[in-house]
Structures are given as C-alpha cells and as structure tokens.
Design a protein around this motif. Structure first.
Motif, PDB file in Angstrom:
ATOM      1  N   LYS A 118       7.942  25.280  50.253  1.00  0.00           N
ATOM      2  CA  LYS A 118       6.614  25.883  50.354  1.00  0.00           C
ATOM      3  C   LYS A 118       6.028  25.764  51.761  1.00  0.00           C
ATOM      4  O   LYS A 118       5.530  26.742  52.330  1.00  0.00           O
ATOM      5  CB  LYS A 118       5.671  25.218  49.340  1.00  0.00           C
ATOM      6  N   TYR A 119       6.072  24.560  52.326  1.00  0.00           N
ATOM      7  CA  TYR A 119       5.311  24.282  53.541  1.00  0.00           C
ATOM      8  C   TYR A 119       6.113  24.318  54.835  1.00  0.00           C
ATOM      9  O   TYR A 119       5.538  24.526  55.909  1.00  0.00           O
ATOM     10  CB  TYR A 119       4.619  22.920  53.404  1.00  0.00           C
ATOM     11  N   ILE A 120       7.435  24.108  54.768  1.00  0.00           N
ATOM     12  CA  ILE A 120       8.244  24.158  55.999  1.00  0.00           C
ATOM     13  C   ILE A 120       9.526  24.975  55.752  1.00  0.00           C
ATOM     14  O   ILE A 120      10.627  24.536  56.119  1.00  0.00           O
ATOM     15  CB  ILE A 120       8.595  22.739  56.497  1.00  0.00           C
ATOM     16  N   PRO A 154       8.208  32.681  47.052  1.00  0.00           N
ATOM     17  CA  PRO A 154       9.060  33.808  47.450  1.00  0.00           C
ATOM     18  C   PRO A 154      10.475  33.331  47.709  1.00  0.00           C
ATOM     19  O   PRO A 154      10.718  32.138  47.916  1.00  0.00           O
ATOM     20  CB  PRO A 154       8.396  34.302  48.734  1.00  0.00           C
ATOM     21  N   LYS A 155      11.396  34.253  47.740  1.00  0.00           N
ATOM     22  CA  LYS A 155      12.795  33.907  47.996  1.00  0.00           C
ATOM     23  C   LYS A 155      12.927  33.329  49.395  1.00  0.00           C
ATOM     24  O   LYS A 155      12.542  33.948  50.378  1.00  0.00           O
ATOM     25  CB  LYS A 155      13.677  35.148  47.860  1.00  0.00           C
ATOM     26  N   MET A 176      19.695  27.919  47.528  1.00  0.00           N
ATOM     27  CA  MET A 176      18.994  26.910  46.736  1.00  0.00           C
ATOM     28  C   MET A 176      19.758  26.692  45.432  1.00  0.00           C
ATOM     29  O   MET A 176      20.109  27.651  44.735  1.00  0.00           O
ATOM     30  CB  MET A 176      17.571  27.394  46.459  1.00  0.00           C
ATOM     31  N   HIS A 177      20.031  25.421  45.092  1.00  0.00           N
ATOM     32  CA  HIS A 177      20.803  25.087  43.903  1.00  0.00           C
ATOM     33  C   HIS A 177      20.066  24.067  43.042  1.00  0.00           C
ATOM     34  O   HIS A 177      19.375  23.181  43.566  1.00  0.00           O
ATOM     35  CB  HIS A 177      22.163  24.494  44.291  1.00  0.00           C
ATOM     36  N   TRP A 227      16.665  33.744  42.664  1.00  0.00           N
ATOM     37  CA  TRP A 227      17.399  33.285  43.841  1.00  0.00           C
ATOM     38  C   TRP A 227      17.904  31.855  43.702  1.00  0.00           C
ATOM     39  O   TRP A 227      18.592  31.343  44.585  1.00  0.00           O
ATOM     40  CB  TRP A 227      16.530  33.395  45.092  1.00  0.00           C
ATOM     41  N   VAL A 228      17.588  31.196  42.596  1.00  0.00           N
ATOM     42  CA  VAL A 228      18.100  29.845  42.353  1.00  0.00           C
ATOM     43  C   VAL A 228      19.498  29.922  41.747  1.00  0.00           C
ATOM     44  O   VAL A 228      19.726  30.657  40.770  1.00  0.00           O
ATOM     45  CB  VAL A 228      17.168  29.063  41.410  1.00  0.00           C
TER      46      VAL A 228
END
Length: 357
Positions: free
Chosen positions: A170-172, A297-298, A303-304, A328-329
């Motif tokens: 989210k933030y970085i 958002p993607k 990402m797993h 997208w996961v």
C-alpha cells in the motif's frame, strides 16, 4: 397533588441541606473516578533494552529516524554476493531469528540474502506507541535502506506479520520487487469480506478469542486491562490453547510446550512489555485499517500467498475469498496443512524457488 420537585437550600460548603452534592464537588468526584479508570487501564511502562533495569542488548541494532532501535538478524548469502535481497516479517510471538526455513544450499544456489527483524516492541526492538500498519511498512523500508538493500527488495511475511507486507504494497509499492505471505492473518472487519461470511467464521472462534478481537477492534485502549484479567474471556492464542485441527500443528505446539520452547519464545518476545508486543499486535492487526487489502490495485511485482486448508487460526474460506477478489495474487493452497508453515518440510525451499527460481 403530587410533588415532583423540591427547592434546595445550599449551605456555604457546597452541600445542599439534605446531603445532596453540588455540581462543583460532583465534577471533582467524576474527575477522580476518571483518573482512577485511566490508571486502571493504562499498561505499565516498558523496560527498554539497554536501559537501567531493562534487558541487555545482544543483537545488532540500527537507529531509525524517530530515534527507535530495530534489532535484526541476517541469513542466507552475504549481501555483497546476493542476487536477491529479502526482508522477513515474523508472526505473533516470533522474533528476528524466524525465517521461511529454506535450506542454506537453496539460498546459496539462488543467491538469496534475508534479514529478519524484531518488529516494534518485540525482542530487542524499541516499542512504538504509534504503531500501525503504515509504520510497520516504513520500518521495513528504513531497515532495507540502512542495510543498503538497493532501490527494490522482496518482502516475505508469516502469519500476523503479514500486515507489514500488506502495508508495503500500500505505502511503498515502488520499493517492492516481489512479495510472499505464508498463512497471513485476516481482519474480520475488512470491508471486502461479505458480512455474513465474516460473521460466520468469526463466531466459530473460541469465545475468548471473539472477545479479544472485539476489544482490539472497538476498544483498543483497554486491551491491556482486559487481557490481564483472568476472570474475563481472553485470547487462546496468547495462552497457547487454541484448538488446532491439523495434527502437525498440534504436535508442534505440544512439543514446544513440553521442552520449554513455547515459554522461552514468549519471554523473549515480551521481555520489554507484553502490551507493546502481543497486545499492540492485536490492536494493529484487528483494529481499524486505513485501507482494505482487497481494494489494492495490481502491483508491479509478483505476489504469492501460501495457505493451509486445515489452518485452525486463519479461516481458509476467508483466504480463498480474498484471493478470488485479487486476481493478481498467486494463491497456493496446501492440502492437509495447518497454520505453522515454516516447519513444513521443503516449503521454505519452494517459496524461494517460486519467487526467484
């Protein structure tokens, strides 16, 4: 005729004749009661590592911009030989020494450097009274920068420590080269969950866990007071008594209690303050988030999620729903597997090969 009120005659000392307290003394009484209530729910001050009366500093630590110290532990290949760098976020009751438990051979083959750290308030890292999902992500970023991990790095989280991974996405997001979560704990109040499904799974928990999460979410300021009262229903996770449907999980916990490992981990994690470690974890994870992970958002990185279908701590049906909302996961469900994923034979190697192979 019924008399509905009587005029009062006030004495010089603020007491009505007849013994009724005047507004001014009543306010003072209420103030005293409020002060008592505040002292009753206020947790004791933490015993900071390296200070007089506090635990000793035994691990390497770095100083963050806000003055806090973060303790860390490195593994895998040396940084200067690494092809991939990873920051690992431990789970509830964990420490900087936790990892995915990949073999050294696979780490060397792939060229993986990994650093774990005591999250704020745990072990030898200073508490953060303003801890949040965002601050957890920023601690990850500061650690990576202080150790020179480059403009992008990977993040892996396990169990409750995965809130730092969600925070990083989210933030970085521009700093994250890839992310993995192992049995990530969910928040039943995330808006993306259907209310009936979340309520159904919430109500399947032990009564003490329902109350512990309810207080964490709705009344975090009294969580320490609540958790320290033996006559109130409290968390079975903290007590280590949660029913575990998976045989491996149950055996692992039974052995940890028998050989003293469970108690030792608890003492190390909470040596500065159980409030700043365990209870702060609960209010951050199950409190009110600034965002819903299912609305992210993607990201521009893979990402797993790995999740056992016999997890007694994280409802698999909620994890499935989350994965279905985030196309997208890459979701990996492990049959016949519980919540404790790092001890699963070969899984640590699988995680690294999936991310880097």
């Amino acid at each position: 005729m019924w008399v509905t009120s009587m005029p009062q005659v006030w004495g010089e000392e603020g007491v009505a004749k007849g013994g009724v307290v005047t507004p001014a003394p009543a306010t003072a009484l209420l103030g005293s009661l409020a002060g008592w209530a505040y002292r009753a729910v206020e947790p004791p001050a933490p015993r900071l590592c390296g200070t007089e009366g506090g635990p000793p500093v035994t691990a390497p630590r770095l100083r963050l911009r806000d003055g806090r110290h973060l303790a860390y532990c490195e593994s895998g290949v040396p940084k200067d030989k690494a092809r991939f760098t990873v920051v690992f976020s431990h789970g509830f009751t964990g420490s900087r020494e936790d990892s995915v438990r990949a073999s050294q051979e696979v780490a060397e083959e792939l060229g993986v450097y990994m650093v774990g750290f005591d999250r704020a308030g745990y072990g030898e890292s200073d508490p953060n009274p303003n801890r949040s999902v965002k601050s957890a992500a920023l601690d990850v970023e500061e650690l990576a920068d202080a150790l020179g991990l480059g403009p992008k790095f990977y993040v892996i989280g396990i169990s409750l420590g995965c809130h730092a991974v969600w925070g990083a996405l989210k933030y970085i997001p521009e700093r994250i080269a890839g992310a993995a979560m192992m049995a990530p704990v969910v928040n039943y109040w995330w808006p993306g969950f259907p209310a009936d499904l979340a309520a159904e799974q919430y109500n399947k928990q032990a009564v003490g866990d329902q109350w512990a999460l309810r207080v964490s979410h709705h009344a975090p300021s009294i969580i320490h007071w609540w958790m320290e009262k033996s006559w109130l229903p409290t968390s079975t996770v903290v007590a280590g008594t949660t029913p575990l449907p998976n045989k491996r999980d149950a055996e692992i916990r039974r052995n940890m209690k028998a050989d003293g490992t469970f108690q030792k981990k608890t003492e190390l994690a909470t040596q500065q303050s159980i409030h700043e470690s365990y209870y702060r974890d609960m209010t951050v994870m199950f409190g009110k988030w600034e965002f819903d992970p299912m609305s992210l958002p993607k990201p521009e990185c893979p990402m797993h999620i790995w999740q056992g279908d016999e997890d007694g701590l994280v409802p698999v049906v909620l994890q499935r729903h989350l994965a279905s909302r985030l196309s997208w996961v890459n979701y990996h469900e492990l049959p016949g597997t519980g919540h404790f994923l790092s001890p699963v034979p070969g899984l640590g190697d699988t995680v690294l090969r999936t991310l880097f192979g």
